[in-house]
Design a protein around this motif. Structure first.
Motif, mmCIF file in Angstrom:
data_model
loop_
_atom_site.group_PDB
_atom_site.id
_atom_site.type_symbol
_atom_site.label_atom_id
_atom_site.label_comp_id
_atom_site.label_asym_id
_atom_site.label_seq_id
_atom_site.Cartn_x
_atom_site.Cartn_y
_atom_site.Cartn_z
ATOM 1 N N ALA A 74 0.857 -1.182 0.000
ATOM 2 C CA ALA A 74 0.000 0.000 0.000
ATOM 3 C C ALA A 74 0.897 1.238 0.000
ATOM 4 O O ALA A 74 1.027 1.938 1.009
ATOM 5 C CB ALA A 74 -0.921 -0.007 1.212
ATOM 6 N N PRO A 75 1.529 1.533 -1.113
ATOM 7 C CA PRO A 75 2.493 2.641 -1.152
ATOM 8 C C PRO A 75 1.821 4.002 -0.975
ATOM 9 O O PRO A 75 0.634 4.175 -1.268
ATOM 10 C CB PRO A 75 3.107 2.523 -2.550
ATOM 11 N N LEU A 76 2.597 4.950 -0.492
ATOM 12 C CA LEU A 76 2.103 6.315 -0.349
ATOM 13 C C LEU A 76 1.797 6.895 -1.726
ATOM 14 O O LEU A 76 2.623 6.831 -2.637
ATOM 15 C CB LEU A 76 3.128 7.194 0.356
ATOM 16 N N ALA A 77 0.592 7.448 -1.876
ATOM 17 C CA ALA A 77 0.205 8.092 -3.119
ATOM 18 C C ALA A 77 0.225 9.607 -2.983
ATOM 19 O O ALA A 77 0.600 10.323 -3.912
ATOM 20 C CB ALA A 77 -1.184 7.617 -3.544
ATOM 21 N N PHE A 78 -0.186 10.102 -1.805
ATOM 22 C CA PHE A 78 -0.215 11.533 -1.531
ATOM 23 C C PHE A 78 0.145 11.762 -0.067
ATOM 24 O O PHE A 78 -0.021 10.878 0.771
ATOM 25 C CB PHE A 78 -1.611 12.133 -1.775
ATOM 26 N N VAL A 79 0.619 12.955 0.209
ATOM 27 C CA VAL A 79 0.756 13.431 1.579
ATOM 28 C C VAL A 79 0.089 14.799 1.632
ATOM 29 O O VAL A 79 0.472 15.712 0.904
ATOM 30 C CB VAL A 79 2.224 13.530 2.034
ATOM 31 N N VAL A 80 -0.940 14.897 2.475
ATOM 32 C CA VAL A 80 -1.652 16.160 2.618
ATOM 33 C C VAL A 80 -1.017 16.934 3.771
ATOM 34 O O VAL A 80 -1.031 16.479 4.913
ATOM 35 C CB VAL A 80 -3.146 15.934 2.897
ATOM 36 N N GLU A 81 -0.449 18.070 3.459
ATOM 37 C CA GLU A 81 0.183 18.912 4.470
ATOM 38 C C GLU A 81 -0.824 19.958 4.943
ATOM 39 O O GLU A 81 -1.154 20.889 4.208
ATOM 40 C CB GLU A 81 1.431 19.580 3.892
ATOM 41 N N HIS A 82 -1.356 19.776 6.136
ATOM 42 C CA HIS A 82 -2.291 20.739 6.715
ATOM 43 C C HIS A 82 -1.489 21.814 7.448
ATOM 44 O O HIS A 82 -0.706 21.507 8.355
ATOM 45 C CB HIS A 82 -3.242 20.036 7.678
ATOM 46 N N PHE A 83 -1.669 23.057 7.066
ATOM 47 C CA PHE A 83 -0.882 24.144 7.630
ATOM 48 C C PHE A 83 -1.364 24.497 9.040
ATOM 49 O O PHE A 83 -2.533 24.266 9.386
ATOM 50 C CB PHE A 83 -0.973 25.389 6.745
ATOM 51 N N PRO A 84 -0.494 25.075 9.860
ATOM 52 C CA PRO A 84 -0.938 25.596 11.172
ATOM 53 C C PRO A 84 -2.034 26.638 10.954
ATOM 54 O O PRO A 84 -2.026 27.380 9.969
ATOM 55 C CB PRO A 84 0.331 26.212 11.755
ATOM 56 N N GLU A 85 -2.971 26.693 11.896
ATOM 57 C CA GLU A 85 -4.134 27.560 11.698
ATOM 58 C C GLU A 85 -4.523 28.245 13.003
ATOM 59 O O GLU A 85 -4.640 27.593 14.050
ATOM 60 C CB GLU A 85 -5.304 26.722 11.183
ATOM 61 N N ALA A 86 -4.691 29.544 12.948
ATOM 62 C CA ALA A 86 -5.237 30.316 14.066
ATOM 63 C C ALA A 86 -6.680 30.659 13.727
ATOM 64 O O ALA A 86 -6.963 31.136 12.629
ATOM 65 C CB ALA A 86 -4.428 31.584 14.302
ATOM 66 N N PHE A 87 -7.600 30.400 14.654
ATOM 67 C CA PHE A 87 -9.013 30.609 14.368
ATOM 68 C C PHE A 87 -9.751 30.999 15.642
ATOM 69 O O PHE A 87 -9.223 30.911 16.749
ATOM 70 C CB PHE A 87 -9.625 29.332 13.783
#
Length: 346
Positions: A55-68
């Motif tokens: 099950a190889p890596l297809a994508f890596v989703v980088e979620h940015f730091p967030e101030a809310f």
């Protein structure tokens, strides 16, 4: 409820063996309708396993730091950034269950495969101890019909469907539960709070795009064109370019091409309809011309010699008339009357 017997693990799957009491149909003596009884049903449910290589890596989703701002408390909060892996196995995309967890963490949505499968199996519906006691005597007398409540409820097929449904979108990779997800895509979000407009672009993996605000992992130029300057909350790192299928601009251009083709066909159909109407109109014109010429000739003949016109009319009536038929007989009688009147005027 079902009762877990054991959990076994092989290189290919983690399997839970369990049992539940269910209603079963049977043929009872001297009964036209099938009866039902409660029996113990053994069943199993499996979650497939994949190695990281399978099950190889297809994508890596980088979620940015967030101030809310927390809308419930009004407090300013900070959410650190994190990387969300997406793997590809068996023709499906998977992401760790911890990234798609709904509600508070529990055994029900645990990332531990043994804990999760045990929780679901133990919550699988079945005939309760109370029902077994309540219907024991009725079952012994063959009184419970199979087509009536409660025998129509907890059956073996329902237990099998319930357990297979919870596991159909799961996989175990590197000892952790992964859930099926969609190909990662960017989604533009815009909303109004009072006079302030909130706009941002985030990355979605839990559902397929259903709005026109979605963009594929490689649609960075389209994002820049349509939403320049909009805050981005994530980035899709593509490790398997061959698995990227979402192309916003290609979708838009294909939709434009389909619309143009439909409009072209509509124009062709409209022309054909007009041509058919023109053909019918020309045929009608020819018919009306013939009728006009015939009517004018008939009028001219009458004006030139009324007696001769009526004489011809009587001859036309008599020609081919059958006296045996009532209508023809009346017509012949009318022609004879016309001839008698013409003879009086001679």
């Amino acid at each position: 409820m079902a009762k877990l017997i054991n959990i076994t693990e092989t290189p290919d799957a983690i399997t839970a063996e369990a049992s539940a009491y269910v209603w079963e149909q049977y043929e009872a003596p001297r009964k036209r309708v099938k009866r039902a009884r409660i029996v113990e049903h053994r069943f199993s449910v499996s979650i497939p396993k994949y190695t990281e290589e399978a099950a190889p890596l297809a994508f890596v989703v980088e979620h940015f730091p967030e101030a809310f701002v927390n809308l419930k408390t009004g407090a300013h909060e900070y959410r650190p950034g994190y990387d969300q892996p997406v793997r590809y196995a068996g023709g499906k995309f998977y992401t760790p269950a911890r990234f798609v967890r709904g509600g508070k963490p529990s055994a029900w949505n645990s990332s531990d495969p043994r804990e999760r499968i045990a929780a679901h199996v133990n919550n699988t519906s079945g005939v309760s101890e109370r029902e077994r006691t309540e219907y024991a005597e009725a079952i012994a007398r063959d009184e419970v019909r199979a087509d009536q409540y409660p025998a129509t409820m907890d059956r073996a097929d329902r237990v099998e469907d319930e357990t297979s449904y919870f596991a159909h979108n799961l996989a175990v990779i590197a000892g952790e539960v992964w859930e099926e997800c969609s190909e990662p895509f960017y989604e533009y979000y815009s909303s109004w709070f009072g006079r302030d407009q909130s706009r941002h672009i985030f990355v979605e993996t839990s559902k397929n795009p259903r709005t026109r605000n979605h963009y594929g992992a490689n649609d960075r130029a389209a994002l820049a064109y349509y939403h320049a300057g909009v805050e981005r909350l994530g980035y899709i790192r593509v490790l398997r370019p061959d698995l990227v299928t979402i192309d916003r601009k290609a979708e838009d251009l294909a939709e434009d091409a389909d619309r143009a083709a439909r409009n072209l066909q509509d124009a062709r159909d409209a022309i054909k309809e007009l041509q058919d109407r023109l053909k019918d109109a020309r045929a009608h014109l020819a018919e009306t011309r013939d009728a006009d010429a015939k009517a004018r000739a008939n009028l001219a003949a009458y004006e030139a010699d009324p007696r001769a016109w009526w004489s011809r009319k009587a001859a036309e009536i008599e020609e081919g008339a059958d006296p045996a038929k009532p209508f023809s007989a009346r017509r012949i009688h009318a022609a004879e009357a016309v001839r008698r009147e013409l003879a009086k005027e001679a």
